[in-house]
Write a protein that holds these residues in place. Structure first.
Motif, PDB file in Angstrom:
ATOM      1  N   ILE A  23     -19.621  33.099   5.784  1.00 33.70           N
ATOM      2  CA  ILE A  23     -19.768  31.971   4.863  1.00 33.70           C
ATOM      3  C   ILE A  23     -18.595  30.997   4.996  1.00 33.70           C
ATOM      4  N   GLU A  24     -17.426  31.581   5.073  1.00 29.38           N
ATOM      5  CA  GLU A  24     -16.239  30.741   5.182  1.00 29.38           C
ATOM      6  C   GLU A  24     -16.245  29.948   6.486  1.00 29.38           C
ATOM      7  N   LEU A  25     -16.527  30.637   7.568  1.00 29.16           N
ATOM      8  CA  LEU A  25     -16.511  29.972   8.866  1.00 29.16           C
ATOM      9  C   LEU A  25     -17.634  28.953   8.983  1.00 29.16           C
ATOM     10  N   HIS A  26     -18.770  29.280   8.373  1.00 29.93           N
ATOM     11  CA  HIS A  26     -19.878  28.330   8.430  1.00 29.93           C
ATOM     12  C   HIS A  26     -19.536  27.059   7.666  1.00 29.93           C
ATOM     13  N   SER A  27     -18.844  27.235   6.540  1.00 34.52           N
ATOM     14  CA  SER A  27     -18.465  26.048   5.769  1.00 34.52           C
ATOM     15  C   SER A  27     -17.477  25.206   6.559  1.00 34.52           C
ATOM     16  N   ARG A  28     -16.742  25.882   7.431  1.00 35.04           N
ATOM     17  CA  ARG A  28     -15.737  25.161   8.213  1.00 35.04           C
ATOM     18  C   ARG A  28     -16.336  24.528   9.460  1.00 35.04           C
ATOM     19  N   TRP A  29     -17.183  25.286  10.145  1.00 33.84           N
ATOM     20  CA  TRP A  29     -17.667  24.851  11.453  1.00 33.84           C
ATOM     21  C   TRP A  29     -19.138  24.464  11.477  1.00 33.84           C
ATOM     22  N   GLY A  30     -19.869  24.732  10.411  1.00 36.42           N
ATOM     23  CA  GLY A  30     -21.296  24.465  10.450  1.00 36.42           C
ATOM     24  C   GLY A  30     -22.027  25.453  11.333  1.00 36.42           C
ATOM     25  N   ASN A  31     -23.093  24.988  11.969  1.00 36.51           N
ATOM     26  CA  ASN A  31     -23.951  25.919  12.717  1.00 36.51           C
ATOM     27  C   ASN A  31     -23.398  26.266  14.100  1.00 36.51           C
ATOM     28  N   ARG A  32     -22.131  26.445  14.187  1.00 34.16           N
ATOM     29  CA  ARG A  32     -21.559  26.820  15.487  1.00 34.16           C
ATOM     30  C   ARG A  32     -21.558  28.345  15.589  1.00 34.16           C
ATOM     31  N   ARG A  64     -30.958  35.126   4.905  1.00 30.70           N
ATOM     32  CA  ARG A  64     -30.377  35.615   3.648  1.00 30.70           C
ATOM     33  C   ARG A  64     -29.426  34.642   2.986  1.00 30.70           C
ATOM     34  N   ILE A  65     -28.368  34.332   3.670  1.00 29.37           N
ATOM     35  CA  ILE A  65     -27.348  33.518   3.021  1.00 29.37           C
ATOM     36  C   ILE A  65     -27.882  32.141   2.667  1.00 29.37           C
ATOM     37  N   GLN A  66     -28.548  31.504   3.603  1.00 29.16           N
ATOM     38  CA  GLN A  66     -29.056  30.166   3.369  1.00 29.16           C
ATOM     39  C   GLN A  66     -29.957  30.117   2.142  1.00 29.16           C
ATOM     40  N   LYS A  67     -30.782  31.146   2.072  1.00 26.62           N
ATOM     41  CA  LYS A  67     -31.706  31.209   0.945  1.00 26.62           C
ATOM     42  C   LYS A  67     -30.941  31.356  -0.371  1.00 26.62           C
ATOM     43  N   LYS A  68     -29.956  32.240  -0.341  1.00 20.49           N
ATOM     44  CA  LYS A  68     -29.154  32.473  -1.531  1.00 20.49           C
ATOM     45  C   LYS A  68     -28.408  31.201  -1.939  1.00 20.49           C
ATOM     46  N   VAL A  69     -27.847  30.549  -0.964  1.00 18.86           N
ATOM     47  CA  VAL A  69     -27.093  29.329  -1.241  1.00 18.86           C
ATOM     48  C   VAL A  69     -28.008  28.305  -1.882  1.00 18.86           C
ATOM     49  N   LYS A  70     -29.202  28.179  -1.316  1.00 16.42           N
ATOM     50  CA  LYS A  70     -30.153  27.214  -1.825  1.00 16.42           C
ATOM     51  C   LYS A  70     -30.538  27.550  -3.263  1.00 16.42           C
ATOM     52  N   THR A  71     -30.817  28.818  -3.460  1.00 13.26           N
ATOM     53  CA  THR A  71     -31.210  29.262  -4.798  1.00 13.26           C
ATOM     54  C   THR A  71     -30.116  28.981  -5.807  1.00 13.26           C
ATOM     55  N   TYR A  91     -29.097  36.174  10.316  1.00  5.47           N
ATOM     56  CA  TYR A  91     -28.600  36.628   9.025  1.00  5.47           C
ATOM     57  C   TYR A  91     -28.411  35.445   8.074  1.00  5.47           C
ATOM     58  N   TRP A  92     -27.841  34.406   8.604  1.00  7.58           N
ATOM     59  CA  TRP A  92     -27.611  33.224   7.782  1.00  7.58           C
ATOM     60  C   TRP A  92     -28.928  32.622   7.304  1.00  7.58           C
ATOM     61  N   ARG A  93     -29.818  32.445   8.224  1.00  3.88           N
ATOM     62  CA  ARG A  93     -31.075  31.764   7.891  1.00  3.88           C
ATOM     63  C   ARG A  93     -31.922  32.563   6.923  1.00  3.88           C
ATOM     64  N   THR A 122     -21.191  43.819   6.774  1.00  2.44           N
ATOM     65  CA  THR A 122     -20.365  44.226   5.640  1.00  2.44           C
ATOM     66  C   THR A 122     -20.059  43.023   4.756  1.00  2.44           C
ATOM     67  N   PRO A 123     -19.680  43.277   3.503  1.00  6.60           N
ATOM     68  CA  PRO A 123     -19.314  42.176   2.608  1.00  6.60           C
ATOM     69  C   PRO A 123     -18.182  41.337   3.196  1.00  6.60           C
ATOM     70  N   GLU A 124     -17.275  41.988   3.883  1.00  6.50           N
ATOM     71  CA  GLU A 124     -16.167  41.249   4.504  1.00  6.50           C
ATOM     72  C   GLU A 124     -16.687  40.306   5.578  1.00  6.50           C
ATOM     73  N   GLU A 125     -17.585  40.841   6.369  1.00  4.43           N
ATOM     74  CA  GLU A 125     -18.169  40.012   7.429  1.00  4.43           C
ATOM     75  C   GLU A 125     -18.957  38.861   6.818  1.00  4.43           C
ATOM     76  N   GLN A 126     -19.647  39.176   5.773  1.00  7.33           N
ATOM     77  CA  GLN A 126     -20.447  38.155   5.102  1.00  7.33           C
ATOM     78  C   GLN A 126     -19.564  37.029   4.577  1.00  7.33           C
ATOM     79  N   LEU A 127     -18.465  37.424   3.954  1.00  7.60           N
ATOM     80  CA  LEU A 127     -17.513  36.441   3.448  1.00  7.60           C
ATOM     81  C   LEU A 127     -17.014  35.549   4.578  1.00  7.60           C
ATOM     82  N   LEU A 128     -16.687  36.215   5.671  1.00  7.90           N
ATOM     83  CA  LEU A 128     -16.163  35.494   6.823  1.00  7.90           C
ATOM     84  C   LEU A 128     -17.203  34.519   7.371  1.00  7.90           C
TER      85      LEU A 128
END
Length: 192
Positions: free
Chosen positions: A79-88, A111-118, A107-109, A71-77
DNA sequence: AAGTGCGCCAACCGCGTCTCT
DNA sequence: GAGAGACGCGGTTGGCGCACT
């Protein structure tokens, strides 16, 4: 001696799990509980490593595991947690009930990672993915975006044993097509 | 219609940490 | 305190299906 050990090694199964193996594992855990995975694998009669059993159980067979449709909520979470903890991933996964570290990692690798990079390349306006983006990407890989091949979640209507039980009998294919939801309902029917 | 490339996910592998003896 | 075995985690790979050309 060396022969014996090499023979044992040869007996260790790898690759996709069959329904039969899943049944054995789930039944065994239902009766004996988790723990000491190497013993579990042996006692249950599975030709798998304890590691493999643990992974299968945690990522797939556990009844509380939720799959697909982040879900978008999970996705937000995430992203937020990854920014805080990295690849944990396991740590992040604990904040998302029903989600596994493996799922979040994938999921991160993918989708999100790609989007962030883009977005960084473009001008990093926002690394956020819209729900639309996420759902369209998922839709591309078939319906809810859950796996195919031997993945039990890829339960095509025409491969549903209830819809066409004959397509399952007499072939080894049967064991490769089933849903985990069906699996647990079977368990409850069996009274286990 | 056929071929190719990409996206996605399940599973494996290696390594660090923890627990038990 | 040391060693062995088990566990847990993160990274990587293999393979299938779909979209595109």
């Amino acid at each position: 001696m060396a022969e014996e050990s090499s023979q044992q090694e040869a007996e260790v199964r790898k690759g996709p799990w069959t329904m039969e193996e899943d049944l054995i594992l789930v039944n065994y855990i239902a009766n004996h509980g988790e723990g000491v995975w190497n013993n579990l694998a042996r006692s249950a009669g599975l030709k798998r490593t304890g590691k493999s059993c643990r992974l299968r159980w945690l990522n797939y067979l556990r009844p509380d595991v939720r799959r697909g449709n982040i879900t978008p909520e999970e996705q937000l979470l995430i992203i937020e947690l990854h920014s805080r903890w990295g690849n944990r991933w396991s740590k992040i996964a604990r904040q998302l009930p029903g989600r596994t570290d493996n799922e979040i990692k994938n999921y991160w690798r993918t989708r999100i990672q790609k989007k962030v990079k883009t977005s960084e390349d473009i001008d990093c306006s926002s690394p956020m993915i819209t729900d639309h983006d996420a759902s369209t990407t998922r839709a591309r890989s078939g319906g809810d975006g859950i796996a195919r091949q031997t993945n039990p979640h890829d339960m095509h209507p025409n491969t549903n044993p209830e819809a066409d039980p004959h397509s399952y009998s007499n072939t080894g294919e049967f064991e490769n097509f089933w849903s985990v939801e069906d699996f647990w309902s079977m368990q409850s029917l069996n009274g286990d």
